[in-house]
Design a protein around this motif. Sequence first.
Motif, PDB file in Angstrom:
ATOM      1  N   LEU B  59      22.670  28.628  65.439  1.00 41.78           N
ATOM      2  CA  LEU B  59      23.267  29.952  65.557  1.00 41.78           C
ATOM      3  C   LEU B  59      23.388  30.630  64.205  1.00 41.78           C
ATOM      4  O   LEU B  59      24.407  31.260  63.912  1.00 41.78           O
ATOM      5  CB  LEU B  59      24.640  29.840  66.236  1.00 41.78           C
ATOM      6  CG  LEU B  59      24.602  29.392  67.690  1.00 41.78           C
ATOM      7  CD1 LEU B  59      26.013  29.307  68.250  1.00 41.78           C
ATOM      8  CD2 LEU B  59      23.788  30.366  68.524  1.00 41.78           C
ATOM      9  N   SER B 116      26.069  23.849  67.281  1.00 44.66           N
ATOM     10  CA  SER B 116      26.311  25.283  67.380  1.00 44.66           C
ATOM     11  C   SER B 116      27.508  25.685  66.521  1.00 44.66           C
ATOM     12  O   SER B 116      27.458  26.688  65.807  1.00 44.66           O
ATOM     13  CB  SER B 116      26.502  25.725  68.833  1.00 44.66           C
ATOM     14  OG  SER B 116      27.543  25.007  69.432  1.00 44.66           O
ATOM     15  N   ILE B 117      28.573  24.891  66.552  1.00 42.96           N
ATOM     16  CA  ILE B 117      29.725  25.239  65.711  1.00 42.96           C
ATOM     17  C   ILE B 117      29.359  25.101  64.237  1.00 42.96           C
ATOM     18  O   ILE B 117      29.726  25.946  63.405  1.00 42.96           O
ATOM     19  CB  ILE B 117      30.935  24.339  66.019  1.00 42.96           C
ATOM     20  CG1 ILE B 117      31.348  24.472  67.474  1.00 42.96           C
ATOM     21  CG2 ILE B 117      32.102  24.695  65.120  1.00 42.96           C
ATOM     22  CD1 ILE B 117      32.514  23.592  67.840  1.00 42.96           C
ATOM     23  N   LEU B 118      28.606  24.051  63.936  1.00 43.44           N
ATOM     24  CA  LEU B 118      28.189  23.830  62.557  1.00 43.44           C
ATOM     25  C   LEU B 118      27.383  25.010  62.035  1.00 43.44           C
ATOM     26  O   LEU B 118      27.660  25.559  60.964  1.00 43.44           O
ATOM     27  CB  LEU B 118      27.341  22.551  62.480  1.00 43.44           C
ATOM     28  CG  LEU B 118      26.761  22.193  61.123  1.00 43.44           C
ATOM     29  CD1 LEU B 118      27.862  21.789  60.181  1.00 43.44           C
ATOM     30  CD2 LEU B 118      25.743  21.078  61.250  1.00 43.44           C
ATOM     31  N   ILE B 120      27.156  28.045  63.258  1.00 40.06           N
ATOM     32  CA  ILE B 120      27.895  29.307  63.211  1.00 40.06           C
ATOM     33  C   ILE B 120      28.793  29.326  61.977  1.00 40.06           C
ATOM     34  O   ILE B 120      28.944  30.376  61.334  1.00 40.06           O
ATOM     35  CB  ILE B 120      28.706  29.521  64.515  1.00 40.06           C
ATOM     36  CG1 ILE B 120      28.243  30.791  65.198  1.00 40.06           C
ATOM     37  CG2 ILE B 120      30.156  29.584  64.297  1.00 40.06           C
ATOM     38  CD1 ILE B 120      29.145  31.266  66.276  1.00 40.06           C
ATOM     39  N   SER B 121      29.374  28.172  61.651  1.00 43.44           N
ATOM     40  CA  SER B 121      30.189  28.124  60.429  1.00 43.44           C
ATOM     41  C   SER B 121      29.310  28.396  59.215  1.00 43.44           C
ATOM     42  O   SER B 121      29.711  29.117  58.293  1.00 43.44           O
ATOM     43  CB  SER B 121      30.863  26.755  60.284  1.00 43.44           C
ATOM     44  OG  SER B 121      31.657  26.478  61.394  1.00 43.44           O
ATOM     45  N   LEU B 122      28.125  27.821  59.225  1.00 45.59           N
ATOM     46  CA  LEU B 122      27.199  28.062  58.111  1.00 45.59           C
ATOM     47  C   LEU B 122      26.836  29.545  58.037  1.00 45.59           C
ATOM     48  O   LEU B 122      26.784  30.134  56.961  1.00 45.59           O
ATOM     49  CB  LEU B 122      25.931  27.223  58.290  1.00 45.59           C
ATOM     50  CG  LEU B 122      26.066  25.777  57.870  1.00 45.59           C
ATOM     51  CD1 LEU B 122      24.860  24.969  58.329  1.00 45.59           C
ATOM     52  CD2 LEU B 122      26.204  25.679  56.361  1.00 45.59           C
ATOM     53  N   LEU B 124      28.577  32.115  59.009  1.00 50.07           N
ATOM     54  CA  LEU B 124      29.681  32.893  58.457  1.00 50.07           C
ATOM     55  C   LEU B 124      29.840  32.638  56.968  1.00 50.07           C
ATOM     56  O   LEU B 124      30.098  33.567  56.195  1.00 50.07           O
ATOM     57  CB  LEU B 124      30.971  32.554  59.213  1.00 50.07           C
ATOM     58  CG  LEU B 124      30.934  32.975  60.679  1.00 50.07           C
ATOM     59  CD1 LEU B 124      32.097  32.377  61.436  1.00 50.07           C
ATOM     60  CD2 LEU B 124      30.966  34.485  60.783  1.00 50.07           C
ATOM     61  N   PHE B 245      26.019  37.578  62.612  1.00 49.83           N
ATOM     62  CA  PHE B 245      25.827  36.917  63.907  1.00 49.83           C
ATOM     63  C   PHE B 245      25.782  37.942  65.029  1.00 49.83           C
ATOM     64  O   PHE B 245      24.890  37.930  65.878  1.00 49.83           O
ATOM     65  CB  PHE B 245      26.976  35.934  64.139  1.00 49.83           C
ATOM     66  CG  PHE B 245      26.924  35.247  65.465  1.00 49.83           C
ATOM     67  CD1 PHE B 245      27.701  35.677  66.525  1.00 49.83           C
ATOM     68  CD2 PHE B 245      26.099  34.156  65.654  1.00 49.83           C
ATOM     69  CE1 PHE B 245      27.661  35.029  67.755  1.00 49.83           C
ATOM     70  CE2 PHE B 245      26.052  33.501  66.877  1.00 49.83           C
ATOM     71  CZ  PHE B 245      26.834  33.950  67.928  1.00 49.83           C
TER      72      PHE B 245
END
Lengths: 288, 327, 241
Positions: B59, B116-118, B120-122, B124, B245
């Motif tokens: 993501l 996906s969380i990883l 998306i954190s990247l 941001l 995003f």
Amino acid sequence: MAVGARLLIGLLVDGISSGLILAMLGLGITLVFGLGGVLNLAIGIFSLLGIVLVMEATGLVGNVFVGVLVALVAVGLVSLAVDRSLLSLVYRSEGQERTLIGIFGTLGLAFFLEGALILRYPDVYSIPAEIELLRVAGIVIRGSSLVSIALGLVVFGLLYVFFDRTYMGQATRTVMQDEVGATLCGIDTRQLRTFVFVLSAVVAALAGMLYSFTGEVGVASSFQLTINAVIVSVVGGVTSITGTVVAGLILGIITTYADAFVGAYFAAIALFSVAIVVLLVRPGEIGA
Amino acid sequence: MNWERYKIPVAVIVLALLPVFFFEEGVSYVSRIFTIFLLYATLALALDVAFGQTDQLLLFTGGIAGIGTYTAVEMASVLGVSLWGTILVGGLAAGIVGAVVCWVAARRQLNVIVISILTISLQLAMIQTFNALRDITGGNTGMEVPALTAEAITSTMGWEPLTFLYYLFLLLLTALMVVHHYLTNSKYGLAFDMIRQDEVSAASTGVAVVRYKAFAGFVATFFMGLVGPLYVQIGGYATPGMFQFATIDVLVLIILVVGGMRTIYGPIVGAALIVYVNEALQAAQEFRTMVFGAMLIVLFLYFRNGIVRYARDLAVDRFDLGDRLPG
Amino acid sequence: MLTANGVTKTFGGLTAVDDVTFEIGEQEIVGLIGPNGAGKTTLFNTITGVHPPNAGSITFNDAELTGMEPHQIARLGVARTFQTARTFNESSVLENVVVGAVFGNESSPSLDAAEDRAHDCLEFVGLDGRGEEEAGSLTIADRKLLELAKGIAAEPDLILVDEIGAGLTGAEIATITDTLERARAERGISVFWIEHVMEAIMSSTDRIIVLNQGRKIADGSPAEVRDDPQVAEAYLGGVEV
């Protein structure tokens, strides 16, 4: 007391206040994921819903406390509707499919509601608490932070009683540990999931209200709130309630200090970096 | 007739003819939409290599495109060369980031949610880093980007800048289509498919899962990185906000799912549809977010296989065409 | 060919495999039996690198397996099937076997050569002519045969077969047993076979290893094992028969 120390303590208070709010949001993610395997990316929107509804309700009724109650009930009803419709469909699938549909379904919901809300509420809002800055032993403490902390502690006190003493709360903890075993004990997981979802939405709405005590929030920041919630939950180990609360407090304090000393950008980067590191080193339950 | 061999040439010819029929001189609005259409088709096809083929839900498409952009632009400025010379470097930088992330994720056997969380954190973190590095990126206010021009070509063909950019994008998309096709029909494709279906079984059969996933990640992010410098040519400037995003990833995901994963036409059809919807919503701008939000829900609940596969199945049933349709 | 020495695997406080030593030779069919929870599948997992052992060594044709990745071990010549027949259900029957041929050993055949080998293996297990069918549409018995074909296509020296008889009729089990025997006789592949279906194990193996609570308690011919009082005790818990 030295100037530095005074500043640090003032910031600590802000940090704890922010941490309690983060913990409330993170808890919402943890509960819903722990019970149903759904990563609720719409949680930030419930916070915003809480804020705007409080404003509207207070305007209608004239009394802030009643306004808050009305807003919370309204958020509860909305989340109930979401559970009965969207989530019912999501729960029909299993495993990886449910994960994906859960992520994108709630993401779509978040965008949908955000788009709808921003039509009517395009600005940033804050609830005027009209609380003075306090001076204690020469330390400047923001009254709004103290109020947040007080209210936050009350909320967590209630939640603690709920999880520790009530049937629903204990059932929730049981299901999070072992769903099959819980079902065998006669616990109705579907009902429990509904209850927990509504609870998480209401708590998120409360968190939103507390948030707007201390600063300005706009509909556009709902996604940011969601991300923060997810990060707190992840750092806290995702299925651990106490872990989430502790993670929230720690992250709240760290980001408040980072924000003050290193600037907003780096504070945010620090927050995301913590999440990334935790995910890589200890994905925990979420990686199972 | 075996369609498979012709699907890329047919697509390229059709796409190459679009400007001839639709572009009007002096009407940059239309050219811009078509160019954006190609841009998103390319991004979606690139994401397919990671998500569609190997189940790696990355993501951070926007951020990766940003890395490609800023690396290419910065290198061009530092080395004092034209942007043409550094685009590939930008792609490489982006590709390396993607490869590393995918390699680590595969090694640690991170599942879909964690990846996906990883990512998306990247994503941001990347945007915030772009904002923070104001010297390189111009921060919030943005920076001008050197233009990618080729006087010789544009003057001979009599092309407007946007038309030239369109064909440049088409070139990139064609390259990606060729790579995608080659991968799918080679041992790589076989490995990807088995990894996607059952990683454990694939590994026990001798497939080097981690290496293949990292490679898929590299290909995907390399092309995303190449898209970046072209993307910013449209406006002539770049701001971190352009790589967010909500701006890029959401649309790319919708396009990939609407069009159909693991097909070559899918991203193209999807991009055409979504860009059209996006434009149609110009009049009702305010409803745009709502519409796309609703689309995400409906798509993932009911149409996860996408248009291309749905149409293909329909055609196979109705006309009994068997295996002979492209896709 | 395969030598295991003092292999031990613990999970937290539980010792699943306890100091197990054994050998498997060329063209041997060796059975692995034991009550539920004896550590049989875990032993397989230590061999194939899924759960590297905490202690001990496992050598295969003079190469040390412990510490290697599952895919590396597979490429060395150790194939395996799973209890739940992990075929690639979205792909065709042929493709399932092609994967084995392409990735299963150190040589890297072209897709065409791999397809030829795949057809040959499908014929070997009796699934020839069904290459274009979707793997997921096969019966469980056929999927198990398919998994075997995939393993054989890798041209391994050893196949680890994990409870292939579960859920099959007597006739289906006979087919599978026959296939394994032919794999040994015609292709020179050794078989290490976990099984609960006793008739199959007793009749087609050269040797049987018995595990109980992680420990090896017997290692001999089917007749020896059948008459071993320790084995009876392990299964029956000391009940007088």
